[in-house]
Design a protein around this motif. Sequence first.
Motif, PDB file in Angstrom:
ATOM      1  N   TYR A 165     -22.614 -35.103 -14.859  1.00  0.00           N
ATOM      2  CA  TYR A 165     -22.887 -34.176 -16.383  1.00  0.00           C
ATOM      3  C   TYR A 165     -23.599 -35.312 -16.888  1.00  0.00           C
ATOM      4  N   HIS A 166     -24.247 -34.915 -18.166  1.00  0.00           N
ATOM      5  CA  HIS A 166     -25.042 -35.705 -19.259  1.00  0.00           C
ATOM      6  C   HIS A 166     -24.560 -35.173 -20.431  1.00  0.00           C
ATOM      7  N   TYR A 167     -24.945 -35.985 -21.571  1.00  0.00           N
ATOM      8  CA  TYR A 167     -24.631 -35.382 -23.047  1.00  0.00           C
ATOM      9  C   TYR A 167     -25.981 -35.047 -23.412  1.00  0.00           C
ATOM     10  N   HIS A 168     -26.111 -33.859 -24.324  1.00  0.00           N
ATOM     11  CA  HIS A 168     -27.032 -33.678 -25.180  1.00  0.00           C
ATOM     12  C   HIS A 168     -26.710 -34.046 -26.566  1.00  0.00           C
ATOM     13  N   LYS A 169     -25.398 -33.984 -26.855  1.00  0.00           N
ATOM     14  CA  LYS A 169     -24.739 -34.193 -28.337  1.00  0.00           C
ATOM     15  C   LYS A 169     -23.327 -34.899 -27.750  1.00  0.00           C
ATOM     16  N   LYS A 170     -23.190 -35.769 -28.258  1.00  0.00           N
ATOM     17  CA  LYS A 170     -21.834 -36.550 -28.076  1.00  0.00           C
ATOM     18  C   LYS A 170     -21.117 -36.829 -29.222  1.00  0.00           C
ATOM     19  N   ASP A 171     -20.116 -36.639 -29.300  1.00  0.00           N
ATOM     20  CA  ASP A 171     -18.990 -37.106 -30.355  1.00  0.00           C
ATOM     21  C   ASP A 171     -18.292 -38.370 -29.976  1.00  0.00           C
ATOM     22  N   THR A 172     -18.572 -39.377 -30.830  1.00  0.00           N
ATOM     23  CA  THR A 172     -18.176 -40.464 -30.564  1.00  0.00           C
ATOM     24  C   THR A 172     -17.132 -40.946 -31.342  1.00  0.00           C
ATOM     25  N   VAL A 173     -16.686 -40.075 -32.429  1.00  0.00           N
ATOM     26  CA  VAL A 173     -15.496 -40.343 -33.151  1.00  0.00           C
ATOM     27  C   VAL A 173     -14.335 -39.566 -32.645  1.00  0.00           C
TER      28      VAL A 173
ATOM     29  N   MET B 237     -14.741 -32.436 -22.570  1.00  0.00           N
ATOM     30  CA  MET B 237     -15.618 -32.135 -23.722  1.00  0.00           C
ATOM     31  C   MET B 237     -14.947 -32.034 -25.199  1.00  0.00           C
ATOM     32  N   LYS B 238     -15.424 -32.419 -26.064  1.00  0.00           N
ATOM     33  CA  LYS B 238     -15.025 -32.409 -27.427  1.00  0.00           C
ATOM     34  C   LYS B 238     -15.730 -31.388 -28.383  1.00  0.00           C
ATOM     35  N   GLU B 239     -14.960 -30.815 -29.311  1.00  0.00           N
ATOM     36  CA  GLU B 239     -15.436 -30.138 -30.234  1.00  0.00           C
ATOM     37  C   GLU B 239     -17.051 -30.331 -30.802  1.00  0.00           C
ATOM     38  N   GLY B 240     -17.835 -29.333 -30.673  1.00  0.00           N
ATOM     39  CA  GLY B 240     -19.340 -29.766 -30.964  1.00  0.00           C
ATOM     40  C   GLY B 240     -20.084 -30.325 -30.279  1.00  0.00           C
ATOM     41  N   GLU B 241     -19.748 -30.756 -29.067  1.00  0.00           N
ATOM     42  CA  GLU B 241     -20.651 -31.432 -27.837  1.00  0.00           C
ATOM     43  C   GLU B 241     -21.422 -30.567 -27.154  1.00  0.00           C
ATOM     44  N   ILE B 242     -22.540 -31.093 -26.672  1.00  0.00           N
ATOM     45  CA  ILE B 242     -23.304 -30.023 -25.799  1.00  0.00           C
ATOM     46  C   ILE B 242     -23.503 -31.087 -24.398  1.00  0.00           C
ATOM     47  N   VAL B 243     -23.094 -30.431 -23.367  1.00  0.00           N
ATOM     48  CA  VAL B 243     -23.144 -31.205 -22.011  1.00  0.00           C
ATOM     49  C   VAL B 243     -23.763 -30.339 -20.970  1.00  0.00           C
ATOM     50  N   THR B 244     -24.576 -30.948 -20.102  1.00  0.00           N
ATOM     51  CA  THR B 244     -25.317 -30.127 -18.822  1.00  0.00           C
ATOM     52  C   THR B 244     -24.625 -30.517 -17.712  1.00  0.00           C
ATOM     53  N   PHE B 245     -24.004 -29.768 -17.096  1.00  0.00           N
ATOM     54  CA  PHE B 245     -23.287 -30.084 -15.805  1.00  0.00           C
ATOM     55  C   PHE B 245     -24.019 -29.594 -14.651  1.00  0.00           C
ATOM     56  N   LEU B 246     -23.730 -30.422 -13.450  1.00  0.00           N
ATOM     57  CA  LEU B 246     -24.710 -30.183 -12.181  1.00  0.00           C
ATOM     58  C   LEU B 246     -23.430 -29.986 -11.157  1.00  0.00           C
TER      59      LEU B 246
ATOM     60  N   VAL C  33     -23.468 -26.287 -21.457  1.00  0.00           N
ATOM     61  CA  VAL C  33     -22.499 -25.838 -22.125  1.00  0.00           C
ATOM     62  C   VAL C  33     -22.186 -26.342 -23.613  1.00  0.00           C
ATOM     63  N   THR C  34     -22.229 -25.449 -24.501  1.00  0.00           N
ATOM     64  CA  THR C  34     -21.724 -25.771 -26.068  1.00  0.00           C
ATOM     65  C   THR C  34     -20.463 -25.523 -26.540  1.00  0.00           C
ATOM     66  N   LEU C  35     -19.599 -26.377 -26.768  1.00  0.00           N
ATOM     67  CA  LEU C  35     -17.996 -26.443 -27.057  1.00  0.00           C
ATOM     68  C   LEU C  35     -18.245 -26.326 -28.320  1.00  0.00           C
ATOM     69  N   ASN C  36     -17.695 -24.915 -29.079  1.00  0.00           N
ATOM     70  CA  ASN C  36     -18.194 -24.777 -30.526  1.00  0.00           C
ATOM     71  C   ASN C  36     -16.584 -25.090 -31.055  1.00  0.00           C
ATOM     72  N   LYS C  37     -15.604 -24.597 -30.528  1.00  0.00           N
ATOM     73  CA  LYS C  37     -14.318 -24.875 -31.267  1.00  0.00           C
ATOM     74  C   LYS C  37     -13.210 -24.927 -30.350  1.00  0.00           C
ATOM     75  N   ILE C  38     -12.326 -25.779 -30.674  1.00  0.00           N
ATOM     76  CA  ILE C  38     -11.070 -25.735 -29.835  1.00  0.00           C
ATOM     77  C   ILE C  38      -9.645 -25.567 -30.730  1.00  0.00           C
ATOM     78  N   ASP C  39      -9.133 -24.403 -30.329  1.00  0.00           N
ATOM     79  CA  ASP C  39      -7.817 -24.261 -31.076  1.00  0.00           C
ATOM     80  C   ASP C  39      -6.640 -24.750 -30.447  1.00  0.00           C
ATOM     81  N   LYS C  40      -6.039 -25.857 -31.078  1.00  0.00           N
ATOM     82  CA  LYS C  40      -4.745 -26.519 -30.522  1.00  0.00           C
ATOM     83  C   LYS C  40      -3.727 -25.706 -30.502  1.00  0.00           C
TER      84      LYS C  40
END
Length: 190
Positions: free
Chosen positions: A74-82, A136-145, A171-178
């Motif tokens: 996989y690789h990130y298009h948008k990554k949450d580093t916080v 993934m973390k909330e808000g991230e966009i990742v491409t998987f192979l 894949v875009t992870l929009n929200k995580i409900d813990k």
Amino acid sequence: MKPLLIIFSFLTLLIGACKTPEARRPISVSSGSFMNTSINRNIELTAKEETRIQQIIKEDSLHTYISSEGGFWYHYHKKDTVSTSTPEFGDVVHFTYNLKNLDGQLIYSEAEIDTVTYSIDQEELFFGLREGLKLMKEGEIVTFLFPSYQSYGYYGDDDKIGTNIPLISKVTLNKIDKQSTTEIKTSQKK
């Protein structure tokens, strides 16, 4: 004479009954060649798919791919580093994704699939995507192979995905409900 014949018959029967039982022999013997052939075919298929995926990775100089422990890349298009929060067992995630073959041809668009609400490890979802969401973390966009054994495998999806088709999925992870730990423990007891 008759009593002697009766005694002789009784002794023969008694001696025959004391014989230890013998194991029955199988009617047919299987050599295991079907299993060996199947194993070899799957090894070759996996090697071929992984070679093709490595070729895609090599040709994509714009992204840095990561190899997962699960056997996909996989690789990130948008990554949450916080944030450090990733979905865990029982958490509900809301995500969108698409599916393409390794040639980049669209199989299912995000619009066709729509937003998916999925409870981690408590509902059906193909293995690679299920494991990918956990990274993934909330808000991230990742491409998987995904190699075929990580996606729909031998059976496909009975619609557009055939037998042994490796997939690319954005894949875009929009929200995580813990979910609280008490909710999870309650649902596990049911």
